[in-house]
Design a protein around this motif. Structure first.
Motif, PDB file in Angstrom:
ATOM      1  N   LEU A   5       7.709   2.584  -1.598  1.00 32.46           N
ATOM      2  CA  LEU A   5       7.527   1.131  -1.587  1.00 32.46           C
ATOM      3  C   LEU A   5       6.212   0.743  -0.925  1.00 32.46           C
ATOM      4  CD1 LEU A   5      11.104  -0.122  -0.620  1.00 32.46           C
ATOM      5  CD2 LEU A   5       9.952  -0.402  -2.827  1.00 32.46           C
ATOM      6  N   LEU A   6       5.863   1.441   0.153  1.00 31.51           N
ATOM      7  CA  LEU A   6       4.633   1.127   0.880  1.00 31.51           C
ATOM      8  C   LEU A   6       3.397   1.648   0.154  1.00 31.51           C
ATOM      9  CD1 LEU A   6       5.765   1.978   4.523  1.00 31.51           C
ATOM     10  CD2 LEU A   6       5.246  -0.307   3.638  1.00 31.51           C
ATOM     11  N   ASN A   7       3.564   2.725  -0.621  1.00 29.59           N
ATOM     12  CA  ASN A   7       2.413   3.371  -1.263  1.00 29.59           C
ATOM     13  C   ASN A   7       2.691   3.628  -2.731  1.00 29.59           C
ATOM     14  OD1 ASN A   7       0.830   4.140   1.387  1.00 29.59           O
ATOM     15  ND2 ASN A   7       2.937   4.824   1.718  1.00 29.59           N
ATOM     16  N   PRO A   8       2.867   2.605  -3.536  1.00 28.30           N
ATOM     17  CA  PRO A   8       3.142   2.833  -4.959  1.00 28.30           C
ATOM     18  C   PRO A   8       1.941   3.478  -5.655  1.00 28.30           C
ATOM     19  CG  PRO A   8       2.650   0.513  -4.563  1.00 28.30           C
ATOM     20  CD  PRO A   8       2.743   1.160  -3.211  1.00 28.30           C
ATOM     21  N   TRP A   9       2.218   4.508  -6.458  1.00 26.22           N
ATOM     22  CA  TRP A   9       1.132   5.197  -7.172  1.00 26.22           C
ATOM     23  C   TRP A   9       0.914   4.497  -8.498  1.00 26.22           C
ATOM     24  CZ3 TRP A   9      -2.126   8.888  -5.473  1.00 26.22           C
ATOM     25  CH2 TRP A   9      -2.985   9.443  -6.415  1.00 26.22           C
ATOM     26  N   ASP A  10      -0.240   3.852  -8.661  1.00 27.13           N
ATOM     27  CA  ASP A  10      -0.498   3.078  -9.870  1.00 27.13           C
ATOM     28  C   ASP A  10      -2.004   3.018 -10.111  1.00 27.13           C
ATOM     29  OD1 ASP A  10      -0.788   1.259 -11.935  1.00 27.13           O
ATOM     30  OD2 ASP A  10       0.670  -0.165 -11.139  1.00 27.13           O
ATOM     31  N   PRO A  11      -2.520   3.865 -11.022  1.00 28.06           N
ATOM     32  CA  PRO A  11      -3.963   3.840 -11.301  1.00 28.06           C
ATOM     33  C   PRO A  11      -4.454   2.498 -11.839  1.00 28.06           C
ATOM     34  CG  PRO A  11      -2.963   5.836 -12.169  1.00 28.06           C
ATOM     35  CD  PRO A  11      -1.839   4.928 -11.765  1.00 28.06           C
ATOM     36  N   GLY A  12      -3.548   1.691 -12.370  1.00 24.39           N
ATOM     37  CA  GLY A  12      -3.955   0.388 -12.857  1.00 24.39           C
ATOM     38  C   GLY A  12      -4.217  -0.615 -11.761  1.00 24.39           C
ATOM     39  N   LEU A  13      -3.647  -0.368 -10.572  1.00 25.68           N
ATOM     40  CA  LEU A  13      -3.772  -1.308  -9.459  1.00 25.68           C
ATOM     41  C   LEU A  13      -4.599  -0.766  -8.300  1.00 25.68           C
ATOM     42  CD1 LEU A  13      -0.117  -2.703  -9.249  1.00 25.68           C
ATOM     43  CD2 LEU A  13      -2.109  -3.805 -10.277  1.00 25.68           C
ATOM     44  N   ASN A  14      -4.510   0.533  -8.053  1.00 24.14           N
ATOM     45  CA  ASN A  14      -5.106   1.114  -6.855  1.00 24.14           C
ATOM     46  C   ASN A  14      -6.323   1.962  -7.201  1.00 24.14           C
ATOM     47  OD1 ASN A  14      -2.899   0.051  -5.355  1.00 24.14           O
ATOM     48  ND2 ASN A  14      -1.672   1.834  -5.946  1.00 24.14           N
ATOM     49  N   ALA A  15      -7.446   1.653  -6.545  1.00 20.00           N
ATOM     50  CA  ALA A  15      -8.705   2.345  -6.842  1.00 20.00           C
ATOM     51  C   ALA A  15      -8.621   3.834  -6.515  1.00 20.00           C
ATOM     52  CB  ALA A  15      -9.853   1.695  -6.075  1.00 20.00           C
ATOM     53  N   CYS A  16      -7.917   4.180  -5.430  1.00 17.21           N
ATOM     54  CA  CYS A  16      -7.810   5.599  -5.075  1.00 17.21           C
ATOM     55  C   CYS A  16      -7.021   6.367  -6.137  1.00 17.21           C
ATOM     56  CB  CYS A  16      -7.179   5.767  -3.700  1.00 17.21           C
ATOM     57  SG  CYS A  16      -5.585   4.953  -3.503  1.00 17.21           S
ATOM     58  N   ASP A  17      -5.954   5.773  -6.646  1.00 19.31           N
ATOM     59  CA  ASP A  17      -5.165   6.428  -7.685  1.00 19.31           C
ATOM     60  C   ASP A  17      -5.975   6.548  -8.970  1.00 19.31           C
ATOM     61  OD1 ASP A  17      -3.376   6.028  -5.662  1.00 19.31           O
ATOM     62  OD2 ASP A  17      -2.132   4.586  -6.740  1.00 19.31           O
ATOM     63  N   ARG A  18      -6.773   5.537  -9.229  1.00 21.77           N
ATOM     64  CA  ARG A  18      -7.624   5.546 -10.426  1.00 21.77           C
ATOM     65  C   ARG A  18      -8.670   6.652 -10.351  1.00 21.77           C
ATOM     66  NH1 ARG A  18      -7.628   0.479 -10.604  1.00 21.77           N
ATOM     67  NH2 ARG A  18      -9.543   0.040  -9.447  1.00 21.77           N
ATOM     68  N   PHE A  19      -9.099   7.022  -9.145  1.00 23.04           N
ATOM     69  CA  PHE A  19     -10.063   8.112  -8.964  1.00 23.04           C
ATOM     70  C   PHE A  19      -9.421   9.454  -9.313  1.00 23.04           C
ATOM     71  CE2 PHE A  19     -12.013  11.438  -6.414  1.00 23.04           C
ATOM     72  CZ  PHE A  19     -13.365  11.225  -6.602  1.00 23.04           C
ATOM     73  N   TYR A  20      -8.199   9.685  -8.815  1.00 25.46           N
ATOM     74  CA  TYR A  20      -7.569  10.993  -8.980  1.00 25.46           C
ATOM     75  C   TYR A  20      -6.938  11.194 -10.354  1.00 25.46           C
ATOM     76  CZ  TYR A  20      -8.115  12.073  -4.024  1.00 25.46           C
ATOM     77  OH  TYR A  20      -8.636  12.352  -2.794  1.00 25.46           O
ATOM     78  N   HIS A  21      -6.434  10.129 -10.960  1.00 21.77           N
ATOM     79  CA  HIS A  21      -5.643  10.282 -12.184  1.00 21.77           C
ATOM     80  C   HIS A  21      -6.392  11.031 -13.295  1.00 21.77           C
ATOM     81  CE1 HIS A  21      -2.430   9.482 -14.987  1.00 21.77           C
ATOM     82  NE2 HIS A  21      -3.265   8.887 -15.809  1.00 21.77           N
ATOM     83  N   PRO A  22      -7.633  10.674 -13.614  1.00 23.16           N
ATOM     84  CA  PRO A  22      -8.316  11.427 -14.676  1.00 23.16           C
ATOM     85  C   PRO A  22      -8.603  12.878 -14.299  1.00 23.16           C
ATOM     86  CG  PRO A  22      -9.798   9.806 -13.705  1.00 23.16           C
ATOM     87  CD  PRO A  22      -8.439   9.516 -13.170  1.00 23.16           C
ATOM     88  N   LEU A  23      -8.797  13.151 -13.016  1.00 22.30           N
ATOM     89  CA  LEU A  23      -8.982  14.538 -12.598  1.00 22.30           C
ATOM     90  C   LEU A  23      -7.730  15.354 -12.903  1.00 22.30           C
ATOM     91  CD1 LEU A  23     -10.719  14.112  -9.101  1.00 22.30           C
ATOM     92  CD2 LEU A  23     -11.807  14.747 -11.262  1.00 22.30           C
ATOM     93  N   VAL A  24      -6.575  14.780 -12.572  1.00 17.19           N
ATOM     94  CA  VAL A  24      -5.305  15.465 -12.826  1.00 17.19           C
ATOM     95  C   VAL A  24      -5.065  15.628 -14.316  1.00 17.19           C
ATOM     96  CG1 VAL A  24      -2.799  15.282 -12.569  1.00 17.19           C
ATOM     97  CG2 VAL A  24      -4.299  14.682 -10.651  1.00 17.19           C
ATOM     98  N   MET A  25      -5.273  14.576 -15.066  1.00 17.23           N
ATOM     99  CA  MET A  25      -5.002  14.633 -16.502  1.00 17.23           C
ATOM    100  C   MET A  25      -5.953  15.586 -17.224  1.00 17.23           C
ATOM    101  SD  MET A  25      -2.336  12.791 -16.817  1.00 17.23           S
ATOM    102  CE  MET A  25      -2.181  12.658 -18.605  1.00 17.23           C
ATOM    103  N   GLY A  26      -7.133  15.818 -16.663  1.00 16.26           N
ATOM    104  CA  GLY A  26      -8.107  16.690 -17.294  1.00 16.26           C
ATOM    105  C   GLY A  26      -8.014  18.142 -16.885  1.00 16.26           C
TER     106      GLY A  26
END
Length: 246
Positions: A13-34
């Protein structure tokens, strides 16, 4: 009182993982997917790898964390491997293409020996050419000075899965060298304390950090001071590192 399983749910609840909302998640998501094979060190409740699988990642995904309650929550997703252990337990020779430490998990490595052992294990878990991506708060930004209930930005009001209205805030107990010890307090709407969570975090500067990385055999390829990929400054909030095993 809040049980360990409740705390694990609270983390989401305090740290929802959402690349659409959070810049840090947006940084990591393409690295993971690639990457074809990913080791998430300090995976917590597994939100990052869970989302990757939901969005079509077909490779090997492994989460590593010492928190049993968090892993039990992560294991609701059965097509990711969840392993109990610390960073220094990362499996050598596993041939991962990417290792990550998100959520400032790197800062929980408090001693030089723990940093060295953890980096050596992560290096060993990567194949040649593999990448280690992580972040740590820049000590020059002195973030701990804002971790206080007197700062309204540090007080979070939320409602948990059981419908309870809650409040969460921090207090810093000590600053000793580069280690900050703090408490997170969870209370109900009437102010009754439900759980106090203590932790210590280490704030390493760029020079010390790079010394440890070089000693473990890593080469720093990218370095940023914030999630918009600006350069590291004197007082910027982050030290975001992408390092490679040659």
């Amino acid at each position: 009182m809040y049980a360990d399983s409740d705390v694990a749910a609270l983390y989401d609840l305090l740290n929802p993982w959402d690349p659409g909302l959070n810049a840090c998640d947006r940084f990591y998501h393409p690295l993971v997917m690639g990457a074809d094979a990913v080791l998430d060190v300090g995976c917590g409740t597994g939100a990052m790898l869970t989302l990757a699988r939901e969005r079509g990642h077909r490779g090997r995904l492994v989460g590593l964390d010492p928190d049993r309650a968090a892993l039990e929550r992560a294991r609701r997703r059965g097509d990711v491997a969840w392993v109990e252990g610390r960073a220094a337990d990362a499996p050598r020779g596993a041939g991962f293409g990417l290792a990550t430490m998100t959520g400032h998990a790197f800062q929980t490595l408090l001693t030089d020996d723990e940093v060295r052992a953890s980096l050596a294990a992560i290096h060993g878990a990567l194949r040649p050419g593999g990448v280690f991506a992580f972040e740590t708060r820049h000590p020059g930004a002195r973030a701990w000075e804002r971790w206080t209930p007197a700062n309204p930005d540090d007080v979070t009001e939320l409602v948990d899965d059981a419908g309870r209205a809650l409040r969460y805030w921090h207090d810093v107990d000590s600053v000793a060298g580069d280690v900050v010890t703090l408490r997170g307090t969870l209370a109900d709407a009437e102010g009754r304390v439900l759980r106090v969570l203590g932790e210590s975090l280490r704030f390493l500067g760029v020079a010390r950090l790079d010394g440890f990385l070089a000693g473990a055999g890593f080469v720093v390829e990218e370095r940023y001071g914030d999630w918009d990929r600006t350069a590291v400054g004197v007082t910027g909030p982050e030290i975001i590192t992408v390092a490679r095993r040659p």
